[in-house]
Every structure is written in structure tokens, then in C-alpha cells.
Design an enzyme around this catalytic site. Sequence first.
Site, PDB file in Angstrom:
ATOM      1  N   GLY A   1      14.863  -1.584   3.493  1.00 24.82           N
ATOM      2  CA  GLY A   1      13.888  -1.308   2.449  1.00 24.82           C
ATOM      3  C   GLY A   1      13.057  -0.088   2.752  1.00 24.82           C
ATOM      4  CB  SER A   2       9.937   0.316   4.732  1.00 26.84           C
ATOM      5  OG  SER A   2      10.440  -0.384   5.845  1.00 26.84           O
TER       6      SER A   2
ATOM      7  CG  MET B   1      14.071 -14.850   0.936  1.00 19.82           C
ATOM      8  SD  MET B   1      13.261 -13.303   1.372  1.00 19.82           S
ATOM      9  CE  MET B   1      13.823 -12.290   0.030  1.00 19.82           C
TER      10      MET B   1
ATOM     11  CG  HIS C   1      18.926  -6.675  -0.151  1.00 16.16           C
ATOM     12  ND1 HIS C   1      19.824  -7.568   0.419  1.00 16.16           N
ATOM     13  CD2 HIS C   1      17.698  -7.189   0.086  1.00 16.16           C
ATOM     14  CE1 HIS C   1      19.159  -8.560   0.985  1.00 16.16           C
ATOM     15  NE2 HIS C   1      17.854  -8.355   0.795  1.00 16.16           N
TER      16      HIS C   1
ATOM     17  CG  ASP D   1      17.090  -8.436   4.574  1.00 16.78           C
ATOM     18  OD1 ASP D   1      16.478  -7.352   4.570  1.00 16.78           O
ATOM     19  OD2 ASP D   1      16.938  -9.316   3.698  1.00 16.78           O
TER      20      ASP D   1
ATOM     21  CG  MET E   1      10.391 -12.908  -1.859  1.00 22.84           C
ATOM     22  SD  MET E   1       9.209 -11.852  -1.021  1.00 22.84           S
ATOM     23  CE  MET E   1      10.325 -10.877  -0.038  1.00 22.84           C
TER      24      MET E   1
ATOM     25  CG  PHE F   1       5.269  -9.592   3.518  1.00 22.60           C
ATOM     26  CD1 PHE F   1       4.482  -9.330   2.398  1.00 22.60           C
ATOM     27  CD2 PHE F   1       5.169 -10.829   4.134  1.00 22.60           C
ATOM     28  CE1 PHE F   1       3.602 -10.286   1.918  1.00 22.60           C
ATOM     29  CE2 PHE F   1       4.291 -11.798   3.656  1.00 22.60           C
ATOM     30  CZ  PHE F   1       3.508 -11.520   2.546  1.00 22.60           C
TER      31      PHE F   1
ATOM     32  CG  HIS G   1      17.642 -12.259   0.527  1.00 20.89           C
ATOM     33  ND1 HIS G   1      16.957 -11.530   1.474  1.00 20.89           N
ATOM     34  CD2 HIS G   1      17.704 -13.524   1.013  1.00 20.89           C
ATOM     35  CE1 HIS G   1      16.615 -12.316   2.481  1.00 20.89           C
ATOM     36  NE2 HIS G   1      17.048 -13.540   2.218  1.00 20.89           N
TER      37      HIS G   1
HETATM   38  C1  DX5 Z   1      12.221  -9.410   3.660  1.00 22.97           C
HETATM   39  C2  DX5 Z   1      13.293  -8.960   2.728  1.00 22.97           C
HETATM   40  C3  DX5 Z   1      13.916  -7.684   3.121  1.00 22.97           C
HETATM   41  C4  DX5 Z   1      12.936  -6.526   3.156  1.00 22.97           C
HETATM   42  C5  DX5 Z   1      13.465  -5.490   4.092  1.00 22.97           C
HETATM   43  O1  DX5 Z   1      11.860 -10.691   3.340  1.00 22.97           O
HETATM   44  O2  DX5 Z   1      14.341  -9.925   2.649  1.00 22.97           O
HETATM   45  O3  DX5 Z   1      15.039  -7.363   2.326  1.00 22.97           O
HETATM   46  O4  DX5 Z   1      12.704  -5.958   1.912  1.00 22.97           O
HETATM   47  O5  DX5 Z   1      12.520  -4.484   4.230  1.00 22.97           O
HETATM   48  P1  DX5 Z   1      12.444  -3.557   5.526  1.00 22.97           P
HETATM   49  O6  DX5 Z   1      13.786  -2.887   5.640  1.00 22.97           O
HETATM   50  O7  DX5 Z   1      11.335  -2.615   5.240  1.00 22.97           O
HETATM   51  O8  DX5 Z   1      12.187  -4.462   6.700  1.00 22.97           O
HETATM   52 ZN    ZN Z   2      16.251  -9.342   1.706  1.00 26.22          ZN
END
Ligand code: DX5
Ligand code: ZN
Length: 219
Positions: free
Chosen positions: A195-196, A69, A34, A173, A38, A146, A67
Site C-alpha cells: 500500500g504505502s 477483514m 488489492h 500483505d 474492514m 491499517f 481481502h
Molecule cells: C492491512 C491491509 C494491507 C495494507 C497494506 O490491514 O490488509 O493491505 O493496506 O499497507 P502497507 O503496504 O502500507 O503496509
Molecule cells: Zn490487505
Amino acid sequence: MKDIRIAPSLLSADFSCLGEEIRKIELAGADMVHIDVMDGQFVPNISIGPVVIKDIRKVTKLPLDVHLMIQKPLRYVDNFIQAGSDMITMHVETISERLYKRYVSDLKLQNIKFGISLNPDTPLKKIIPFLSMVDFVLVMSVNPGFSGQKFVPQVLPKIRRLRDIFKGDIAVDGGINHNTAKSVVKAGANILAAGSYIFNSADYKEAIGRLRECSKKDV
Ligand code: DX5
Ligand code: ZN
């Protein structure tokens, strides 16, 4: 029930050794990568663009789930496809149904999967006109921008209502961990972007395994 697929979000990876991070998630059993794009306009953060994605393409065979954004996604989407994206998500807040339709109908031929995403505050009805055109929906469970934010539980009824009317894949997500994964899968989601939870763990394989495992169990 559809198979659960795990999409580690690179936003939480260590960008000083991105190739290595991608190899690690591939070995750990990720189903796709993924990639969060941004522009500092649609969201209050700036990340990466097609130049980096082109190099990511060289180090993995996993599908690249991009993705977007960004404001005016159609201005850039061809560049992301040329860079090697397999899945492209645009936000309903950034594109009209008419423009999306015109673009996507041409590109179905190219084997790209298209998705539409909506922010936590955007009502489900906004994406209804897109559902016949997309392969998947990406439901945002945090306000985009974020990683490491807290899951917004108010999106659960939205996922349930979407599952009732949409046969394609539902990705979620934001704020996904072994607790929230259970509830989103129970609500009808089958792709987990995380992500995290993955990149902050000591063992990526264990973290991905835990997400898969908890999604199977009854809650
Ligand atoms: C947020 C992103 C996510 C983000 C998810 O704007 O689209 O993909 O990286 O990160 P976690 O899983 O840490 O919320
Ligand atoms: Zn995302």
C-alpha cells in the site's frame, strides 16, 4: 520460481480520485488491485464495501483481489462476488473449515480464486486444513487494520514452512517495501500486496518496478 505479482493495496490511495489512482497503477504495471474490506469488528478500522467495489469494477480490467477483514464473512461474500471480485480472501480467524469447504466447493465453478489469510500471531497449523481447498494463502505481515505499519519479521519462517508444503500462490500483505520484498520472496512468496510503498511514492511505475527488481536479485 513463480513469477512475482504486485498487488497495490488501495487503502493507501487517494479516495477522492480513486478511479484515477486505479488507472495510474494499471499503467504502472500492477498485476491486480488489492482491496481491503474492514468492518470495525475483526479489525479496529472501517473501509469500503461492495458498493464501491462495483464501481471499481467499471474502471479496470485488472483482477480485483478482495481481502475480507470482517467477522462472519459468509454473510457478505456473495455481495462481493456480485460486485465483481476475482479473488476473495477470508481470515482463518473468522471462519471454520467446515463452513469454508461448503461455500468454496459450490463456487469453484464461478472462476473465483479463493484464499485464506492468517494474522502474524496465528500459527500456521490453523490453516493446514484449508490448504487443499484454496488457490492461495495471504500471509499477514502486520496486524491487519491499517496501512503504513512496520513489517513483522517473525512471519518469515512461517512463509518458508508454508512454501515447503503448499504449491499454490503465497501472498504477503503488510509493510512491504524494497527491503522486505526481497526477504519474503526469498522465503517463498510470489504475490506482494503493498500500500504505502506504492501510493506514497512520487512515481508508481518506479515503485512497482523496484519491488519487481529487488525480488529477482539474490540476497
Ligand atoms: C492491512 C491491509 C494491507 C495494507 C497494506 O490491514 O490488509 O493491505 O493496506 O499497507 P502497507 O503496504 O502500507 O503496509
Ligand atoms: Zn490487505
